[in-house]
Design a protein around this motif. Structure first.
Motif, PDB file in Angstrom:
ATOM      1  N   HIS A  57      66.392  49.940 -32.449  1.00 24.38           N
ATOM      2  CA  HIS A  57      66.603  49.303 -30.839  1.00 24.38           C
ATOM      3  C   HIS A  57      65.303  50.136 -30.057  1.00 24.38           C
ATOM      4  CE1 HIS A  57      68.015  47.803 -27.176  1.00 24.38           C
ATOM      5  NE2 HIS A  57      67.789  49.047 -26.613  1.00 24.38           N
ATOM      6  N   HIS A  60      62.187  48.733 -31.566  1.00 23.79           N
ATOM      7  CA  HIS A  60      61.682  47.431 -31.040  1.00 23.79           C
ATOM      8  C   HIS A  60      61.279  47.312 -29.408  1.00 23.79           C
ATOM      9  CE1 HIS A  60      62.807  43.116 -29.856  1.00 23.79           C
ATOM     10  NE2 HIS A  60      62.318  42.860 -31.065  1.00 23.79           N
ATOM     11  N   ARG A  61      61.881  48.079 -28.774  1.00 25.20           N
ATOM     12  CA  ARG A  61      61.797  47.835 -27.219  1.00 25.20           C
ATOM     13  C   ARG A  61      60.437  48.858 -27.057  1.00 25.20           C
ATOM     14  NH1 ARG A  61      66.130  48.263 -23.262  1.00 25.20           N
ATOM     15  NH2 ARG A  61      64.848  48.545 -21.197  1.00 25.20           N
ATOM     16  N   GLN A  62      59.775  49.676 -27.976  1.00 24.64           N
ATOM     17  CA  GLN A  62      58.511  50.025 -27.905  1.00 24.64           C
ATOM     18  C   GLN A  62      57.485  48.944 -27.918  1.00 24.64           C
ATOM     19  OE1 GLN A  62      59.312  53.073 -25.863  1.00 24.64           O
ATOM     20  NE2 GLN A  62      57.265  53.313 -26.556  1.00 24.64           N
ATOM     21  N   PRO A  65      58.049  45.251 -25.546  1.00 23.95           N
ATOM     22  CA  PRO A  65      58.889  45.512 -24.235  1.00 23.95           C
ATOM     23  C   PRO A  65      59.025  44.441 -23.277  1.00 23.95           C
ATOM     24  CG  PRO A  65      56.578  46.095 -24.096  1.00 23.95           C
ATOM     25  CD  PRO A  65      56.735  45.872 -25.492  1.00 23.95           C
ATOM     26  N   TYR A  68      62.563  42.643 -23.205  1.00 30.05           N
ATOM     27  CA  TYR A  68      63.701  43.246 -22.254  1.00 30.05           C
ATOM     28  C   TYR A  68      63.540  43.050 -20.931  1.00 30.05           C
ATOM     29  CZ  TYR A  68      64.851  45.208 -26.734  1.00 30.05           C
ATOM     30  OH  TYR A  68      65.465  45.261 -27.919  1.00 30.05           O
TER      31      TYR A  68
END
Length: 75
Positions: A57, A60-62, A65, A68
């Motif tokens: 997570h 993936h968020r990095q 972005p 999100y």
């Protein structure tokens, strides 16, 4: 310029933490293959799988972005 440097540094730190969580999760799951204590196996596997999910997570968020961000808000 200062904001760019701190943002870049935080992205690097979060990426390293995410990769470390993935590695630790895999190591904990591999440890459980050789052990004979059932309760210890279950706990290590739960911790290992949850750390894999947290690391995935974070990474993936990095790298994605925009997926999100909430619709209708802009920065």
């Amino acid at each position: 310029m200062q904001r760019f440097k701190s943002n870049f540094l935080m992205r690097i730190i979060k990426g390293v933490i995410g990769a470390a969580l993935l590695t630790i999760g895999l190591i904990l799951i591999v440890i459980t293959v050789d052990d004979t204590l059932f309760l210890k196996n279950v706990l290590l596997r739960i911790i290992g799988v949850s750390s894999i999910f947290m690391g995935t997570h974070l990474l993936h968020r990095q790298f994605h972005p925009r997926s999100y961000k909430k619709l209708g808000t802009h920065k």
